[in-house]
Scaffold this motif. Structure first.
Motif, PDB file in Angstrom:
ATOM      1  N   SER A  14       0.828  -1.215   0.000  1.00  0.00           N
ATOM      2  CA  SER A  14       0.000   0.000   0.000  1.00  0.00           C
ATOM      3  C   SER A  14       0.858   1.259   0.000  1.00  0.00           C
ATOM      4  CB  SER A  14      -0.934  -0.002   1.212  1.00  0.00           C
ATOM      5  OG  SER A  14      -1.902  -1.034   1.107  1.00  0.00           O
ATOM      6  N   SER A  35      -7.365   0.886  -1.072  1.00  0.00           N
ATOM      7  CA  SER A  35      -8.093  -0.338  -0.710  1.00  0.00           C
ATOM      8  C   SER A  35      -9.433  -0.026  -0.050  1.00  0.00           C
ATOM      9  CB  SER A  35      -7.238  -1.197   0.223  1.00  0.00           C
ATOM     10  OG  SER A  35      -6.918  -0.495   1.405  1.00  0.00           O
ATOM     11  N   ARG A  36      -9.532   1.082   0.636  1.00  0.00           N
ATOM     12  CA  ARG A  36     -10.788   1.455   1.294  1.00  0.00           C
ATOM     13  C   ARG A  36     -11.594   2.326   0.345  1.00  0.00           C
ATOM     14  NH1 ARG A  36      -6.626   1.045   4.754  1.00  0.00           N
ATOM     15  NH2 ARG A  36      -6.926  -0.069   6.726  1.00  0.00           N
ATOM     16  N   ARG A  37     -12.468   1.677  -0.403  1.00  0.00           N
ATOM     17  CA  ARG A  37     -13.229   2.361  -1.449  1.00  0.00           C
ATOM     18  C   ARG A  37     -14.683   2.506  -1.011  1.00  0.00           C
ATOM     19  NH1 ARG A  37      -9.595  -1.015  -4.141  1.00  0.00           N
ATOM     20  NH2 ARG A  37     -11.003  -2.808  -4.184  1.00  0.00           N
ATOM     21  N   ARG A  54      -5.347   6.576   5.546  1.00  0.00           N
ATOM     22  CA  ARG A  54      -5.860   5.567   4.633  1.00  0.00           C
ATOM     23  C   ARG A  54      -7.346   5.291   4.806  1.00  0.00           C
ATOM     24  NH1 ARG A  54      -0.888   1.139   5.043  1.00  0.00           N
ATOM     25  NH2 ARG A  54       0.624   2.346   3.813  1.00  0.00           N
ATOM     26  N   SER A  55      -7.957   5.779   5.851  1.00  0.00           N
ATOM     27  CA  SER A  55      -9.357   5.446   6.130  1.00  0.00           C
ATOM     28  C   SER A  55     -10.333   6.477   5.576  1.00  0.00           C
ATOM     29  CB  SER A  55      -9.567   5.309   7.648  1.00  0.00           C
ATOM     30  OG  SER A  55      -9.275   6.529   8.311  1.00  0.00           O
ATOM     31  N   SER A  79     -12.837   8.498   3.171  1.00  0.00           N
ATOM     32  CA  SER A  79     -13.685   8.154   2.030  1.00  0.00           C
ATOM     33  C   SER A  79     -13.220   8.949   0.814  1.00  0.00           C
ATOM     34  CB  SER A  79     -15.150   8.489   2.335  1.00  0.00           C
ATOM     35  OG  SER A  79     -15.314   9.893   2.479  1.00  0.00           O
ATOM     36  N   GLU A 112     -20.903  -3.968  -0.351  1.00  0.00           N
ATOM     37  CA  GLU A 112     -19.577  -3.395  -0.540  1.00  0.00           C
ATOM     38  C   GLU A 112     -18.917  -3.886  -1.816  1.00  0.00           C
ATOM     39  OE1 GLU A 112     -17.226  -4.032   2.931  1.00  0.00           O
ATOM     40  OE2 GLU A 112     -18.522  -2.825   4.232  1.00  0.00           O
ATOM     41  N   SER A 143     -17.378  -1.442  -4.638  1.00  0.00           N
ATOM     42  CA  SER A 143     -15.996  -1.568  -5.098  1.00  0.00           C
ATOM     43  C   SER A 143     -15.934  -1.691  -6.611  1.00  0.00           C
ATOM     44  CB  SER A 143     -15.345  -2.786  -4.438  1.00  0.00           C
ATOM     45  OG  SER A 143     -13.996  -2.912  -4.827  1.00  0.00           O
TER      46      SER A 143
END
Length: 465
Positions: free
Chosen positions: A45, A113-115, A142-143, A145, A206, A210
């Motif tokens: 990442s 990765s957090r979509r 990274r968290s 939105s 989810e 994605s």
């Protein structure tokens, strides 16, 4: 403008400078794919974020993102195929602000990765791909939105819905009926009709969310675009992952696509032979390391791919080995994988092998074996290129002549032979008879039990972290 390589030092776990070679699309399926594999927290990442930093504005690296062992400074360098470079670096030791040399550079579409997006949203500004990318900022963490995705890109997709749904249809069949509606309060939301059941944005699975992001990254892209997706498999059913892999390969004929993944569905040896790159991102005592397959190693695999008698050799189970933290046991064939399990159980019953060691050994087998002793010599170099520190190869007794040369070439690996010419006893028919480790009733022959127990206990000691 194609990217040739990325150099990183000082960003998160990268204490020493590491280089990633990018695949160069050549018109063949998957040729532009660069697939990042490796264990959790290995640094995949961070590579994604490094590429994203070049597309962001007012980029800074906070204290927690700077590696103290690298002098508390960050340097990221992109080199184009032409040799032209662009550098993003922190200005002063201990400072967060950056300088970009030269200014400008390649825009790329990066999916973290957090979509996710807010289920209710407004109408944004420029909905074009270029307008969206030029306004993207590197998130503080990274968290976060992806706030403007729905406000900009979903409205653009709705206007070009036929194109969007055509791409989505490669993964979802049938394609769900979707649109954007407005609530009485003035907020917009996605309305989905699936088999007569209506869902709004808040009720969408989810996996579908994605896929909206992934399809958006692809459907209006252009040749030579760079697309980076972190963990494309998240929340997706294996069937969708299997369908998504050839879709990526199709677009990677003339685009560069980077996938950071834990899914073996996205590692395809046909694509690697076409030019795709595979890099394992992992850690050693010095920090994050990038280990990459060489052409010399991958070219040896062409014969294995054409082996119609053993199509499983480089199948899904074999590809799972690339995602192990370390420690792989390669045996000659699928019979060995099956019958060694019986061997371990018998050794445990007789007190010759602990149940813990038996479990450890079973977990480390490479797929369904190499398909012959000669193929072990083709598979071991793959693990060597990818930076595996512990690899074991177990031969039959009549193939032990291969061990000396392999041990010299790979001194850190363990090469051993069982005390019999085969894993099981075979009667003489159309093949040579063999006095196996297991007799006709699949019991370990008494004369082999001590040596076999010693062999696998030694392997377990070697595999211990």
């Amino acid at each position: 403008m194609l990217i040739a390589r990325l150099d990183i030092i000082g960003f998160r776990g990268f204490a020493q400078e590491q280089t990633l070679r990018f695949a160069q699309p050549n018109g063949e399926d998957g040729s532009g794919l660069t697939v990042l594999v490796g264990p959790n927290s290995g640094g995949k990442s961070t590579i994604v974020e490094s590429v994203q930093a070049f597309s962001g504005r007012n980029v800074s690296f906070s204290e927690g993102k700077r590696n103290k062992a690298a002098g508390d400074r960050v340097m990221i360098r992109l080199e184009e195929e032409s040799g032209k470079t662009q550098v993003l670096r922190t200005v002063d030791t201990g400072g967060s602000m950056t300088i970009r040399e030269p200014e400008g550079g390649k825009e790329c579409y990066v999916l973290p990765s957090r979509r996710f997006f807010s289920p209710y949203f407004g109408l944004g500004g420029d909905t074009s791909r270029q307008g969206y990318l030029s306004n993207r900022r590197v998130p503080a963490n990274r968290s976060n939105s992806i706030g403007d995705f729905a406000e900009r890109r979903l409205f653009a997709a709705l206007k070009r819905r036929e194109e969007f749904d055509t791409v989505l249809g490669h993964v979802m069949d049938p394609v769900p009926d979707w649109t954007i509606d407005q609530s009485d309060e003035g907020n917009y939301y996605v309305k989905l009709n699936s088999a007569g059941q209506f869902h709004n944005s808040d009720g969408m699975g989810e996996g579908i969310v994605s896929l909206l992001f992934i399809v958006d990254a692809l459907y209006d892209s252009s040749p030579e675009d760079l697309i980076v997706i972190d963990e494309p498999e998240l929340s997706l059913h294996p069937v969708y992952q299997r369908r998504l892999a050839p879709l990526f390969a199709k677009y990677a004929k003339d685009r560069q696509i980077v996938l950071a993944t834990h899914s073996p569905y996205f590692v395809d040896f046909e694509h690697i032979l076409n030019g795709a790159e595979v890099a394992r991102v992992h850690k050693n005592l010095g920090g994050c390391v990038i280990s990459q397959l060489t052409r010399e190693s991958t070219n040896q695999l062409e014969g294995l791919l054409k082996n119609r008698n053993n199509p499983h050799l480089l199948g899904l189970e074999a590809r799972e080995a690339f995602f192990q933290e370390d420690g792989v046991i390669v045996v000659e064939g699928q019979e060995d994988v099956v019958y060694y399990s019986d061997v371990f159980d018998q050794l445990v019953d007789k007190g010759n092998l602990s149940s813990k060691n038996a479990k450890l050994t079973k977990e480390h087998f490479f797929g369904w074996g190499a398909g012959g002793a000669g193929n072990i010599e083709k598979i071991v170099p793959i693990f060597y290129d990818l930076g595996f520190e512990k690899v074991v190869a177990v031969f039959d007794q009549n193939e032990r002549g291969r061990i000396c040369d392999l041990q010299k070439k790979y001194p850190g690996y363990l090469f051993r032979a069982i005390p019999a010419d085969d894993i099981r006893t075979k009667e003489e028919r159309n093949v040579n008879a063999a006095r196996g480790l297991l007799d006709e009733e699949y019991r370990i022959r008494p004369e082999f039990k001590t040596d076999t127990a010693r062999l696998f206990n030694d392997i377990c000691v070697y595999l211990q972290p």
